[in-house]
Design an enzyme around this catalytic site. Structure first.
Site, mmCIF file in Angstrom:
data_model
loop_
_atom_site.group_PDB
_atom_site.id
_atom_site.type_symbol
_atom_site.label_atom_id
_atom_site.label_comp_id
_atom_site.label_asym_id
_atom_site.label_seq_id
_atom_site.Cartn_x
_atom_site.Cartn_y
_atom_site.Cartn_z
ATOM 1 N N GLY A 1 48.644 8.184 4.403
ATOM 2 C CA GLY A 1 50.025 8.468 4.131
ATOM 3 C C GLY A 1 50.734 7.526 3.071
ATOM 4 C CG HIS B 1 50.766 6.240 -4.297
ATOM 5 N ND1 HIS B 1 49.560 6.583 -5.083
ATOM 6 C CD2 HIS B 1 50.330 5.266 -3.300
ATOM 7 C CE1 HIS B 1 48.623 6.025 -4.499
ATOM 8 N NE2 HIS B 1 48.899 4.975 -3.577
ATOM 9 C CG HIS C 1 47.894 9.076 -1.924
ATOM 10 N ND1 HIS C 1 48.944 8.094 -1.590
ATOM 11 C CD2 HIS C 1 46.864 8.443 -1.267
ATOM 12 C CE1 HIS C 1 48.510 7.038 -0.997
ATOM 13 N NE2 HIS C 1 47.114 7.459 -0.896
ATOM 14 N N GLY D 1 39.444 7.705 -3.940
ATOM 15 C CA GLY D 1 39.781 7.076 -5.235
ATOM 16 C C GLY D 1 38.935 5.788 -5.630
ATOM 17 C CG ASP E 1 41.094 1.647 -1.845
ATOM 18 O OD1 ASP E 1 41.290 0.613 -1.863
ATOM 19 O OD2 ASP E 1 41.652 2.654 -2.037
ATOM 20 C CD GLN F 1 38.319 3.577 1.273
ATOM 21 O OE1 GLN F 1 38.955 2.946 2.205
ATOM 22 N NE2 GLN F 1 38.914 4.539 0.502
ATOM 23 C CB SER G 1 48.436 0.133 -3.630
ATOM 24 O OG SER G 1 48.392 -0.217 -2.416
ATOM 25 N NE ARG H 1 47.916 -2.749 3.330
ATOM 26 C CZ ARG H 1 46.840 -2.237 3.572
ATOM 27 N NH1 ARG H 1 46.011 -1.602 2.436
ATOM 28 N NH2 ARG H 1 46.518 -2.201 4.902
HETATM 29 P P1 AMP Z 1 44.753 5.252 1.081
HETATM 30 O O1 AMP Z 1 46.224 6.245 1.829
HETATM 31 O O2 AMP Z 1 45.422 4.043 0.764
HETATM 32 O O3 AMP Z 1 44.063 5.141 2.323
HETATM 33 O O4 AMP Z 1 44.288 6.217 0.072
HETATM 34 C C1 AMP Z 1 43.863 7.179 0.326
HETATM 35 C C2 AMP Z 1 42.968 7.795 -0.908
HETATM 36 O O5 AMP Z 1 43.613 7.652 -1.826
HETATM 37 C C3 AMP Z 1 41.849 6.842 -1.176
HETATM 38 O O6 AMP Z 1 40.624 7.384 -1.336
HETATM 39 C C4 AMP Z 1 42.203 5.990 -2.143
HETATM 40 O O7 AMP Z 1 41.225 5.192 -2.825
HETATM 41 C C5 AMP Z 1 43.115 6.769 -3.001
HETATM 42 N N1 AMP Z 1 44.011 6.079 -3.749
HETATM 43 C C6 AMP Z 1 44.858 5.220 -3.496
HETATM 44 N N2 AMP Z 1 45.510 4.643 -4.595
HETATM 45 C C7 AMP Z 1 45.094 5.383 -5.500
HETATM 46 C C8 AMP Z 1 45.314 5.105 -6.907
HETATM 47 N N3 AMP Z 1 46.230 4.649 -7.451
HETATM 48 N N4 AMP Z 1 44.554 6.121 -7.864
HETATM 49 C C9 AMP Z 1 43.707 7.062 -7.194
HETATM 50 N N5 AMP Z 1 43.664 7.179 -6.136
HETATM 51 C C10 AMP Z 1 44.097 6.349 -4.888
#
Ligand code: AMP
Length: 286
Positions: A31, A34, A37, A147, A150, A153, A185, A187
């Protein structure tokens, strides 16, 4: 768009569609959505018939000193973004249904998860691997998008799918950045205004590493020092690692091969930033 909170209801929804031959796509998220996502969701929308976005702040991937309690949870805004992007289901399980008191099984880690983020955050990847396995088991997607932001990951998820025969096509989508290069991000909202300006330095340092490689620097130390020089211009940064690795094993490279990944993690106040850049090394005439 449907909001589904129970794993049983989610599984039943998928079961019905799978029987009809519908291709289900999944974008797992925590969640606080941005533009990064949004890009993943759009890319997923084009690759499947029915799209599920999971929103779950997964407690098992946070360390005891980390930001689980204060992690942003703007759920109405997230749902609105999903609705606009044509998502079919927002899957929002609670902590209690994902990890009931009798929960015991955790996925252990392949070598690819040991270094870098794995070292800085000891339980993180076991939590990621476990929740991804659970989400795949509940949603049963044919395709899932992650993404490149990461990087480790995404490498871990590919390995997990191979090793455990999960039968999901994994697509890794390029990092979406702010205008100054900072990787988006959830964060980033923790950054103070001054630190937000400084934060783009991490990406600049990765670019400096890539530039050094293109100029012909062929050893790991040379590339690392090109990256470190840029980061050290900002005394507020504490470097966790700046690494030059093989993109498939994530082991440090002593001799640079045709493709390398530059990985960086720094701390800026209480915020930890990670980023990476894939570099293809030009062939040189000998
Ligand atoms: P998260 O909500 O941070 O766990 O991210 C969910 C998914 O979105 C993960 O696969 C992340 O790698 C991807 N993601 C997060 N930030 C970005 C970004 N700036 N560009 C592309 N994918 C992203």
């Amino acid at each position: 768009m449907r909001v589904i909170r129970s794993p049983a209801a989610m599984a039943a929804w998928s079961e019905g569609l799978i029987r009809e031959g519908v291709k289900i796509g999944l974008v797992p998220t925590m969640g606080a959505l941005h533009e990064g996502h949004r890009a993943l969701i759009r890319a997923a929308r084009l690759r499947c018939d029915a799209l599920v976005v999971s929103i779950f702040v997964n407690p098992t991937q946070f360390g005891p000193q980390e930001d689980l309690a204060k992690y942003p949870r703007p759920i109405s805004r997230d749902r609105e973004l999903c609705r606009k992007e044509g998502v079919d289901v927002c899957f929002e399980p609670t902590m209690e249904v994902m990890y009931p008191s009798r929960f015991q099984t955790m996925v252990t880690l392949p070598a690819i998860a040991r270094r870098w983020e794995g070292e800085a955050r000891p339980h993180h990847f076991s939590g990621v691997a476990t929740v991804v396995t659970k989400l795949f088991g509940i949603v049963r997607p044919q395709i899932a998008l992650f993404g490149q932001k990461d990087f480790q990951q995404s490498a871990l998820v590919r390995q997990l799918v191979r090793d455990l025969n999960l039968g999901v096509e994994v697509v890794v989508y390029p990092t979406v950045r702010e205008a100054d290069g900072l990787a988006m991000s959830s964060r980033n909202v923790y950054l103070s205004p001054d630190d937000r300006i400084r934060a783009a330095t991490l990406y600049k340092s990765l670019q400096a590493g890539a530039e050094a490689i293109r100029r012909g620097v062929a050893d790991r130390e040379g590339v690392q020092s090109a990256m470190a020089q840029i980061v050290k211009k900002e005394p507020a940064f504490i470097i966790d690692y700046l690494a030059v690795c093989d993109p498939s094993t994530l082991e440090p490279l002593s001799v640079l091969t045709s493709r390398v990944v530059l990985l960086g993690a720094v701390r800026l106040g209480s915020v930890r930033l990670i980023d990476n850049l894939l570099v293809t090394i030009p062939r040189r005439a000998t």
